[in-house]
Design an enzyme around this catalytic site. Structure first.
Site, PDB file in Angstrom:
ATOM      1  N   LYS A  83       0.856  -1.190   0.000  1.00  0.00           N
ATOM      2  CA  LYS A  83       0.000   0.000   0.000  1.00  0.00           C
ATOM      3  C   LYS A  83       0.891   1.240   0.000  1.00  0.00           C
ATOM      4  CE  LYS A  83      -4.549  -0.212   2.110  1.00  0.00           C
ATOM      5  NZ  LYS A  83      -5.282  -0.108   3.384  1.00  0.00           N
TER       6      LYS A  83
HETATM    7  O1  G3P Z   1      -8.151   0.622   4.802  1.00  0.00           O
HETATM    8  C1  G3P Z   1      -8.582   1.872   4.402  1.00  0.00           C
HETATM    9  C2  G3P Z   1     -10.047   2.161   4.651  1.00  0.00           C
HETATM   10  O2  G3P Z   1     -10.833   1.038   4.418  1.00  0.00           O
HETATM   11  C3  G3P Z   1     -10.313   2.862   5.940  1.00  0.00           C
HETATM   12  O3  G3P Z   1     -11.665   2.897   6.296  1.00  0.00           O
HETATM   13  O4  G3P Z   1     -13.473   3.356   7.923  1.00  0.00           O
HETATM   14  O5  G3P Z   1     -11.114   4.103   8.447  1.00  0.00           O
HETATM   15  O6  G3P Z   1     -12.456   5.257   6.683  1.00  0.00           O
HETATM   16  P1  G3P Z   1     -12.209   3.958   7.397  1.00  0.00           P
END
Ligand code: G3P
Length: 214
Positions: A83
């Protein structure tokens, strides 16, 4: 559409893997901090369980540091995907890793032009964060449609990995648009199976079973 689980919790990952519902895993520093274990140990455990892509996130913003972290993660297992944050330096990292056959996932992406750059640089996946756009009153799923259109216009091979999914409607809409992958939190994967009529239907069949002469 492929399902990845967005988690660093090995119990959650194992549960979904055993149900045959997931094709891969995405992690990030916030999820690893929540799991409270060393990041390398988490990645090794996931790789021992799941046969599919596992995203591991780099933190360095300079190219040298980014690549050092990328090579370190890539050595852990052949299924590790690196990533890389959406920065111009990150695009150099993506190009270099792609030329060496290392898969990448361009993360913290919030616009169609950023997704265009990720594809130009040769990213394997791009991760637009739909939930965080919804949080600031933009329609996250509109971005997925825009990226789908752009990638199809030019036959870009980069896969659209819908991230920051918060609820089942995000999953349904991602599938309707034709996203390649949805990375979904454990709680939402469980919600996908739920329907009140399913519960009522099962209960009725169990009750009627009792009425059958035995
Ligand atoms: O892994 C990245 C993403 O899925 C993060 O999600 O819920 O922290 O905005 P969130």
């Amino acid at each position: 559409m492929k399902f990845f689980i967005d988690s660093a919790d090995i119990k959650e990952i194992q549960d979904c893997w055993e149900m045959g519902l997931i094709d891969g895993v995405t992690t990030n520093p916030s999820l690893a901090a929540k799991a409270g274990r060393k990041y390398d140990d988490i990645l090794k455990d996931i790789a021992g369980l799941v046969e599919g892509p596992i995203s591991a996130e780099t933190i360095s913003l300079d190219l040298e540091g980014m690549l050092k972290e990328a090579y370190h993660f890539a050595k852990i297992h052949k299924n590790i995907v690196i990533k890389i944050p959406m920065t111009l330096t990150g695009m150099k990292g993506v190009k270099k890793l792609a030329s060496e056959g290392i898969k990448t996932n361009v993360t913290v992406t919030f616009s169609a032009n950023q997704a265009l750059l990720a594809a130009k640089a040769g990213a394997t996946y791009v991760s637009p964060f739909v939930g965080r756009l919804d949080d600031i009153s933009e329609v996250g799923m509109d971005l997925i449609q825009d990226i789908r259109t752009i990638y199809d216009n030019y036959d870009f091979k980069t896969q659209i990995l819908v991230a920051s999914i918060r609820h089942p409607i995000h999953v349904r809409d991602a599938a309707l648009i034709g996203a390649d992958v949805a990375t979904i939190p454990y709680s939402v994967i469980k919600q996908l199976a739920q329907h009140p009529l399913t519960d009522i239907g099962i209960e009725k069949f169990i009750k009627d079973w009792e009425k059958i002469p035995k």
